[in-house]
Design a protein around this motif. Sequence first.
Motif, PDB file in Angstrom:
ATOM      1  N   ILE A  82      37.666  38.439  48.852  1.00 36.04           N
ATOM      2  CA  ILE A  82      37.741  39.709  48.137  1.00 36.04           C
ATOM      3  C   ILE A  82      36.662  40.663  48.648  1.00 36.04           C
ATOM      4  O   ILE A  82      35.592  40.213  49.087  1.00 36.04           O
ATOM      5  CB  ILE A  82      37.605  39.491  46.604  1.00 36.04           C
ATOM      6  N   LYS A  83      36.937  41.941  48.557  1.00 36.99           N
ATOM      7  CA  LYS A  83      35.938  42.952  48.891  1.00 36.99           C
ATOM      8  C   LYS A  83      35.377  43.493  47.581  1.00 36.99           C
ATOM      9  O   LYS A  83      36.089  44.155  46.815  1.00 36.99           O
ATOM     10  CB  LYS A  83      36.567  44.080  49.710  1.00 36.99           C
ATOM     11  N   GLY A  84      34.101  43.186  47.307  1.00 33.33           N
ATOM     12  CA  GLY A  84      33.470  43.649  46.071  1.00 33.33           C
ATOM     13  C   GLY A  84      34.198  43.147  44.848  1.00 33.33           C
ATOM     14  O   GLY A  84      34.386  41.955  44.674  1.00 33.33           O
ATOM     15  N   ALA A  85      34.639  44.090  44.008  1.00 35.63           N
ATOM     16  CA  ALA A  85      35.392  43.740  42.803  1.00 35.63           C
ATOM     17  C   ALA A  85      36.830  44.254  42.889  1.00 35.63           C
ATOM     18  O   ALA A  85      37.516  44.338  41.876  1.00 35.63           O
ATOM     19  CB  ALA A  85      34.699  44.331  41.583  1.00 35.63           C
ATOM     20  N   SER A  86      37.282  44.572  44.091  1.00 34.63           N
ATOM     21  CA  SER A  86      38.596  45.184  44.280  1.00 34.63           C
ATOM     22  C   SER A  86      39.716  44.143  44.258  1.00 34.63           C
ATOM     23  O   SER A  86      39.940  43.429  45.246  1.00 34.63           O
ATOM     24  CB  SER A  86      38.630  45.941  45.608  1.00 34.63           C
ATOM     25  N   ASP A  87      40.431  44.072  43.142  1.00 35.34           N
ATOM     26  CA  ASP A  87      41.556  43.141  43.033  1.00 35.34           C
ATOM     27  C   ASP A  87      42.599  43.390  44.111  1.00 35.34           C
ATOM     28  O   ASP A  87      43.256  42.466  44.569  1.00 35.34           O
ATOM     29  CB  ASP A  87      42.209  43.251  41.656  1.00 35.34           C
ATOM     30  N   GLY A  88      42.729  44.631  44.528  1.00 35.11           N
ATOM     31  CA  GLY A  88      43.710  44.964  45.555  1.00 35.11           C
ATOM     32  C   GLY A  88      43.407  44.347  46.908  1.00 35.11           C
ATOM     33  O   GLY A  88      44.291  44.237  47.751  1.00 35.11           O
ATOM     34  N   SER A  89      42.162  43.920  47.102  1.00 36.18           N
ATOM     35  CA  SER A  89      41.779  43.331  48.392  1.00 36.18           C
ATOM     36  C   SER A  89      41.893  41.810  48.411  1.00 36.18           C
ATOM     37  O   SER A  89      41.638  41.189  49.437  1.00 36.18           O
ATOM     38  CB  SER A  89      40.332  43.733  48.732  1.00 36.18           C
ATOM     39  N   ILE A  90      42.261  41.202  47.308  1.00 36.44           N
ATOM     40  CA  ILE A  90      42.284  39.732  47.192  1.00 36.44           C
ATOM     41  C   ILE A  90      43.242  39.120  48.214  1.00 36.44           C
ATOM     42  O   ILE A  90      44.390  39.530  48.338  1.00 36.44           O
ATOM     43  CB  ILE A  90      42.654  39.302  45.760  1.00 36.44           C
ATOM     44  N   ARG A  91      42.737  38.104  48.917  1.00 30.23           N
ATOM     45  CA  ARG A  91      43.511  37.355  49.906  1.00 30.23           C
ATOM     46  C   ARG A  91      43.130  35.870  49.799  1.00 30.23           C
ATOM     47  O   ARG A  91      42.108  35.535  49.227  1.00 30.23           O
ATOM     48  CB  ARG A  91      43.177  37.822  51.336  1.00 30.23           C
ATOM     49  N   GLU A  92      43.915  35.020  50.411  1.00 34.41           N
ATOM     50  CA  GLU A  92      43.614  33.583  50.521  1.00 34.41           C
ATOM     51  C   GLU A  92      43.281  32.967  49.155  1.00 34.41           C
ATOM     52  O   GLU A  92      42.290  32.277  48.983  1.00 34.41           O
ATOM     53  CB  GLU A  92      42.480  33.352  51.528  1.00 34.41           C
ATOM     54  N   GLU A  93      44.181  33.186  48.201  1.00 37.58           N
ATOM     55  CA  GLU A  93      43.958  32.755  46.823  1.00 37.58           C
ATOM     56  C   GLU A  93      44.163  31.249  46.642  1.00 37.58           C
ATOM     57  O   GLU A  93      45.094  30.684  47.197  1.00 37.58           O
ATOM     58  CB  GLU A  93      44.931  33.468  45.878  1.00 37.58           C
TER      59      GLU A  93
END
Length: 162
Positions: A82-93
């Motif tokens: 993730i980038k910072g707190a950006s949910d939109g950037s979430i990957r590899e969950e």
Amino acid sequence: MEKVIHEFGPVFDENSKVLVLGTIPSPKSRELGFYYCHPQNRFWRVMAALFQDRFPDSVPQKREFALRHQIALWDVLAECVIKGASDGSIREEIPNDLDIILKAAPIQAIFTTGKKAEALYRKYCLKYTEIESVCLPSTSPANCACSFDKLLEAYKQILTFY
């Protein structure tokens, strides 16, 4: 982008009726070791108003508040990039195993805080829990388009399980 591993466990006990799920803790929440700890996040203000209770100032007060009101807290994800707190950037969950809570507490409803938490719950958890979730608006400061009054009105759905 940063790989984040959820470093603190869920909050629940044998009396928890409602499970509230976010995505993964924000940098401020990770720093303080508890849920919804960014000072601009409105979660605890909404909950205090919802239950007509005092605002919990500290992490121990927040934990006690959740348990006293039979609320379990956790996140859909155990880790992600993730980038910072950006949910939109979430990957590899990688999702959490919600059975830890569901087998120990009489959970009657699952609520997600925000569209990303809802999407991740549906993607990874619904097929195992078989419990439909209710998507609530995010209390994050990034969701500034949603007023406090609109948040409170949406979160009133939680009260139907008491």
